[in-house]
Scaffold this active site. Structure first.
Site, mmCIF file in Angstrom:
data_model
loop_
_atom_site.group_PDB
_atom_site.id
_atom_site.type_symbol
_atom_site.label_atom_id
_atom_site.label_comp_id
_atom_site.label_asym_id
_atom_site.label_seq_id
_atom_site.Cartn_x
_atom_site.Cartn_y
_atom_site.Cartn_z
ATOM 1 N N HIS A 96 0.832 -1.201 0.000
ATOM 2 C CA HIS A 96 0.000 0.000 0.000
ATOM 3 C C HIS A 96 0.874 1.260 0.000
ATOM 4 O O HIS A 96 1.960 1.274 0.584
ATOM 5 C CB HIS A 96 -0.896 0.043 1.238
ATOM 6 C CG HIS A 96 -1.711 -1.192 1.443
ATOM 7 N ND1 HIS A 96 -2.496 -1.730 0.445
ATOM 8 C CD2 HIS A 96 -1.880 -1.994 2.521
ATOM 9 C CE1 HIS A 96 -3.105 -2.810 0.912
ATOM 10 N NE2 HIS A 96 -2.744 -2.999 2.161
ATOM 11 N N GLU A 114 -1.813 -0.175 8.184
ATOM 12 C CA GLU A 114 -2.813 -1.017 8.822
ATOM 13 C C GLU A 114 -2.168 -1.884 9.892
ATOM 14 O O GLU A 114 -0.942 -1.871 10.082
ATOM 15 C CB GLU A 114 -3.518 -1.896 7.780
ATOM 16 C CG GLU A 114 -2.589 -2.827 7.029
ATOM 17 C CD GLU A 114 -3.259 -3.474 5.809
ATOM 18 O OE1 GLU A 114 -4.254 -2.934 5.300
ATOM 19 O OE2 GLU A 114 -2.764 -4.517 5.355
ATOM 20 N N ARG A 191 -1.382 -4.704 -6.227
ATOM 21 C CA ARG A 191 -1.194 -6.150 -6.248
ATOM 22 C C ARG A 191 0.128 -6.481 -6.930
ATOM 23 O O ARG A 191 0.392 -6.051 -8.056
ATOM 24 C CB ARG A 191 -2.375 -6.807 -6.974
ATOM 25 C CG ARG A 191 -2.547 -8.288 -6.713
ATOM 26 C CD ARG A 191 -3.812 -8.828 -7.379
ATOM 27 N NE ARG A 191 -5.026 -8.284 -6.776
ATOM 28 C CZ ARG A 191 -5.984 -7.688 -7.458
ATOM 29 N NH1 ARG A 191 -5.893 -7.547 -8.769
ATOM 30 N NH2 ARG A 191 -7.054 -7.233 -6.832
#
Length: 314
Positions: A96, A114, A191
């Site tokens: 990310h 996260e 990805r």
């Protein structure tokens, strides 16, 4: 003033399963349900308030129209997102961006740092966390040549583990893992590798290699988070991380416990057990799978029962 109970939003994923129904009793849309967006104001899946004067209002609308509940913050968007993920199959290997990169390249979206609390996992489970490349050139070469076994780092996991995953960290949950995720409110994922899987239409899923290589931290750096455990009456409070983006705790309640919060709003998810929250003479039932927000200025309240909760705030 009441706690704000939220109705989750569910997302079907190629790697999803049925654990969200089996473990939490949720009504899920299919046997490939991978994500429960439990506390969300993101436009791709905002949660809805289920009780009180704001019943039926989505969290993003509540944030914009009743900012006093959150201390009149400066942020234009609700900054956090709580999910539960059912990794019935391996997730794609991904990375990310941070805030500055996402602001420029993703139309003002937040970056995505996260963290994961492992609710449950199969025996001898692992996950992908980081990589072995020492330079950007080495990273690019190993990705282009598909040297995944050499490139990707795997770590063993068990229920109760916690991992802080800063933006720029290559990562992937693997088969047989149930996770509560606290993250910045972002839906941006690059990805890197998807095991050459095909979607329902038989197509390979898109990769985002150029952006992924730009944002990946090289060499990989393990985030340092020191777990702190404190006993407060009948509650054990574990502090997992206190970062620029969020702080995350686990409350293990083993009987009547008193709390007081006025200056901070809290995001709370019950991950095990049951109990009741009492405030101003009103009792609110808490059970496994319940998600709610304590507004700013809520003051004193009690929780009675035997339950485990993941608690976060900005």
């Amino acid at each position: 003033m009441e706690p704000l109970f939220l109705k989750p939003v569910f997302k079907e994923r190629i790697w999803g399963g049925t654990a969200l129904q089996k473990e939490f009793g949720y009504e899920i849309p299919s046997e490939n349900t991978g994500e429960c967006w439990a506390i969300s104001a993101h436009p791709n899946g905002p949660s809805m308030i289920e009780n009180g004067p704001y019943k039926g209002m989505t969290l993003d609308k509540l944030w914009s129209e009743h900012s006093e509940l959150f201390g009149n913050p400066q942020e234009k968007v609700f900054p956090l997102l709580t999910k539960i993920l059912d990794a019935n199959m391996d997730l794609s290997v991904q990375v990310h961006p941070d805030d500055s990169y996402a602001m420029v390249h993703e139309n003002g979206e937040l970056g995505k740092t996260e963290c994961w609390y492992i609710i449950d996992c199969k025996e001898d489970a692992d996950m992908i966390f980081g990589h072995n490349a020492q330079t950007k050139e080495e990273l690019q070469e190993q990705i282009q040549e598909g040297q995944w076994n050499d490139l990707l780092r795997r770590v063993k996991i068990k229920p109760g583990d916690f991992f802080y995953v800063p933006s720029g960290t290559i990562h992937a949950l693997c088969e047989g893992t149930l996770v509560l995720e606290t993250q910045q409110s972002s839906d941006t994922t690059y990805r890197v590798y998807d095991y050459d899987r095909r979607d329902a239409e038989g197509n390979l899923r898109d990769l985002h290699l150029e952006k992924a290589m730009e944002v990946t931290t090289v060499p990989h750096q393990d985030a340092v988070s020191t777990k702190l455990v404190q006993e407060k009456g009948n509650t054990r409070i574990t502090t997992y991380v206190e970062s620029d983006f969020f702080s995350v705790y686990k409350w293990e309640v083993g009987g009547k416990s008193s709390f007081s919060f006025n200056d901070q709003y809290l995001l709370i998810s019950v991950i095990n057990g049951e109990g009741a929250l009492s405030h101003n003479g009103i009792d609110y039932r808490l059970k496994k799978g319940t998600h709610f927000i304590i507004p700013v200025g809520f003051g004193e309240f009690e929780v009675d029962g035997n339950c485990e909760m993941i608690v976060s705030h900005t």
